[in-house]
Design a protein around this motif. Structure first.
Motif, short mmCIF file in Angstrom:
data_model
loop_
_atom_site.label_atom_id
_atom_site.label_comp_id
_atom_site.label_asym_id
_atom_site.label_seq_id
_atom_site.Cartn_x
_atom_site.Cartn_y
_atom_site.Cartn_z
N ASP A 132 -4.76 15.27 44.06
CA ASP A 132 -5.09 16.46 43.58
C ASP A 132 -6.32 16.51 42.58
OD1 ASP A 132 -3.45 17.83 45.13
OD2 ASP A 132 -1.94 17.68 43.58
N SER A 133 -7.05 15.42 42.48
CA SER A 133 -8.40 15.40 41.76
C SER A 133 -9.49 15.33 42.73
CB SER A 133 -8.44 14.28 40.78
OG SER A 133 -7.46 14.06 39.94
N THR A 134 -10.52 16.35 42.60
CA THR A 134 -11.55 16.27 43.37
C THR A 134 -12.52 15.15 43.04
OG1 THR A 134 -11.43 18.58 43.74
CG2 THR A 134 -13.27 17.83 44.61
N LEU A 135 -13.10 14.45 43.98
CA LEU A 135 -13.71 13.22 43.56
C LEU A 135 -15.35 13.40 43.54
CD1 LEU A 135 -11.68 10.60 45.52
CD2 LEU A 135 -11.54 11.24 43.14
N LEU A 136 -15.87 14.16 44.48
CA LEU A 136 -17.36 14.23 44.58
C LEU A 136 -18.07 15.62 44.04
CD1 LEU A 136 -17.51 12.79 48.30
CD2 LEU A 136 -17.74 11.67 46.28
N ASP A 137 -17.46 16.37 43.32
CA ASP A 137 -17.99 17.48 42.74
C ASP A 137 -18.52 17.50 41.37
OD1 ASP A 137 -15.63 17.30 41.43
OD2 ASP A 137 -14.96 19.33 41.74
N GLY A 138 -18.67 16.03 40.93
CA GLY A 138 -19.16 15.92 39.63
C GLY A 138 -17.88 15.98 38.35
N THR A 139 -16.52 16.04 38.98
CA THR A 139 -15.75 16.27 37.88
C THR A 139 -15.66 14.76 37.20
OG1 THR A 139 -14.13 17.36 39.48
CG2 THR A 139 -13.17 16.13 37.72
N PHE A 140 -15.90 13.71 38.01
CA PHE A 140 -15.85 12.23 37.25
C PHE A 140 -17.19 11.78 36.97
CE2 PHE A 140 -11.95 12.74 39.64
CZ PHE A 140 -10.91 13.01 38.49
N ASP A 141 -18.18 12.74 36.96
CA ASP A 141 -19.42 12.12 36.14
C ASP A 141 -19.62 12.17 34.72
OD1 ASP A 141 -22.02 11.12 36.14
OD2 ASP A 141 -22.81 12.96 37.17
N MET A 142 -20.40 11.56 34.00
CA MET A 142 -20.42 11.46 32.73
C MET A 142 -21.32 12.90 31.97
SD MET A 142 -20.71 7.87 31.20
CE MET A 142 -22.41 7.38 31.81
N ARG A 143 -20.87 13.61 31.17
CA ARG A 143 -21.36 14.94 31.00
C ARG A 143 -22.32 15.00 29.74
NH1 ARG A 143 -15.61 15.36 31.65
NH2 ARG A 143 -15.05 16.44 33.61
N GLY A 144 -22.91 15.73 29.96
CA GLY A 144 -23.95 16.18 28.81
C GLY A 144 -24.37 17.46 28.81
N TYR A 145 -24.73 18.09 27.45
CA TYR A 145 -24.60 19.37 27.33
C TYR A 145 -26.00 19.91 26.44
CZ TYR A 145 -19.68 19.24 28.50
OH TYR A 145 -18.71 18.84 28.99
N ALA A 146 -26.55 20.94 26.60
CA ALA A 146 -27.58 21.25 25.85
C ALA A 146 -27.32 22.64 25.08
CB ALA A 146 -28.69 21.72 26.70
N ASP A 147 -27.88 22.70 23.78
CA ASP A 147 -27.30 23.84 22.86
C ASP A 147 -28.06 25.26 23.23
OD1 ASP A 147 -29.84 23.27 22.12
OD2 ASP A 147 -29.43 23.35 19.90
N LYS A 148 -28.73 25.27 24.25
CA LYS A 148 -29.49 26.72 24.66
C LYS A 148 -28.97 26.70 26.22
CE LYS A 148 -31.99 27.29 20.98
NZ LYS A 148 -31.71 26.31 20.35
N LEU A 149 -28.79 28.02 26.50
CA LEU A 149 -28.41 28.36 28.14
C LEU A 149 -29.77 28.30 28.74
CD1 LEU A 149 -25.82 31.29 27.82
CD2 LEU A 149 -25.62 28.97 28.18
N GLY A 150 -29.81 28.00 29.99
CA GLY A 150 -30.98 27.79 30.70
C GLY A 150 -31.36 26.33 30.85
N VAL A 151 -30.84 25.50 29.96
CA VAL A 151 -31.31 24.15 30.15
C VAL A 151 -29.88 23.33 30.70
CG1 VAL A 151 -32.14 22.18 28.74
CG2 VAL A 151 -32.92 24.35 28.11
#
Length: 380
Positions: A132-151
């Protein structure tokens, strides 16, 4: 001759009780097969053996975890093998559509198959799962965030230190014009993590429309995507162009391969989609578009190959880890056996000796108990 206190009988009884206790302990060891049945048998050995047993059970479970991790790799790679095959078919279709002998109707038919293949790539990417864990949709890729929408932080390499990085957007690219214009980004500030290699000061910026790649000469890189409309809608007055990127280093599929905290093997499975593979806008309805699609599809094949190579490397690493865990488990079991397992031959020698002593003690106690009766002969 004394009758109130039979010291000979008391001595015989004391020796008999001692030998009976030893015989009982020997019987318990022979029946259980263990040298350690109670803490008093060997207090230090008992403490050590319990820790060893805990580690052995943990290593056994770690082996099961590793096998499951290998199954995850096999599941994802099996799905991507079909994506690979579909990309090969897309390349054939693009080559066919690029041929001048085809009519517009022919290319429309070819385009229909291309669209269905793209839909199937999306289906596989969104529906391939393990437990029940989707493998190829980015669920298990390391995450990064930006402090502004649109980036959007789309990807960064494994070598990137976690932390915050600052960029300054001078201009957003415009992909709607022909030729498209590239975004302009400047790096400011420095790495947030102390002791790093100052990625910001050494990096360079490469732009492809609104897609930005920030990389240094050591192979570390961050990929981001800009959306000017969304950015301006949500920025304070639309004036601020300084954006902080937060690379968390979390999100990978973690396999617990050891018995202690932190003994993990992280498997990073990148996002598989038409967009990340670069074929979202591929069309072969005209001869010119079909020829342009050839290189785009080839690049998509390379990306799929890289993801499969990563999964294969993870699988090989897990198999080596499994062998290491099995060897450790075997050695720990051997050490535990030396502490707790009974040598039956040696114990049978002791058991026989104690059995003879008990029988002799019973006989001597009987003789000692009969001695006071001799006093009755003096009274006759």
């Amino acid at each position: 001759m004394k009758v109130n206190y039979n010291l000979q009988a008391m001595g015989a009884q004391r020796a008999l009780k001692r030998n009976e206790a030893k015989l009982s302990a020997s019987t318990q060891r022979l029946s259980s097969g263990y040298k350690l049945n109670q803490a008093k048998d060997n207090p230090a050995g008992m403490a050590i053996s319990r820790k060893m047993q805990l580690q052995i059970k943990g290593l056994t479970q770690a082996g099961d975890n590793i096998v499951n991790g290998i199954s995850v790799c096999e599941t994802a790679d099996g799905a991507l093998s079909e994506v690979h095959a579909m990309f090969q078919r897309m390349k054939e279709l693009a080559m066919k559509a690029a041929n001048g002998t085809n009519t517009t109707a022919d290319r429309n038919s070819i385009e229909c198959e291309m669209k269905l293949l793209k839909d199937e790539v999306t289906r596989i990417a969104t529906q391939t799962d393990f437990n029940d864990s989707t493998l190829l949709d980015g669920t298990f890729d390391m995450r990064g965030y930006a402090d502004k929408l649109g980036v959007l932080v789309t990807e960064y390499t494994d070598e990137m230190p976690v932390g915050k990085y600052t960029i300054e957007i001078d201009a957003f690219g415009d992909e709607s014009v022909d030729p498209p214009t590239n975004a302009e980004v400047r790096l400011t500030g420095s790495d947030a993590q102390s002791g790093s290699t100052q990625f910001v000061s050494e990096a360079r910026v490469e732009a492809d429309g609104n897609k930005i790649k920030i990389t240094d000469n050591k192979g570390k890189s961050i990929m981001i995507e800009l959306d000017e409309e969304m950015y301006n809608q949500n920025a304070d007055g639309g004036a601020s162009k300084t954006v902080t990127l937060d690379l968390t280093g979390i999100g990978a599929y973690s396999v617990q391969v050891g018995v202690n905290e932190g003994q993990l093997l992280d498997m990073r499975i990148p996002t598989v989609s038409l967009k990340t593979l670069g074929i979202e806008d591929v069309e072969i309805g005209t001869q010119e578009k079909a020829r342009e699609a050839l290189d785009v599809i080839s690049e998509g094949i390379d990306k799929v190959s890289m993801i499969r190579a990563r999964l294969g490397a993870y699988q090989n690493r897990l198999e080596h880890t499994a062998s290491s865990v099995d060897a450790t488990n075997e050695n720990m079991t051997a050490a535990l056996s030396r502490i707790t397992d009974l040598d039956m031959a040696d114990e049978m020698v002791d058991y026989t000796s104690q059995q003879v002593l008990v029988q002799a003690g019973v006989s001597m106690l009987s003789q000692a108990n009969s001695q006071p009766e001799m006093a009755l002969q003096l009274l006759q």
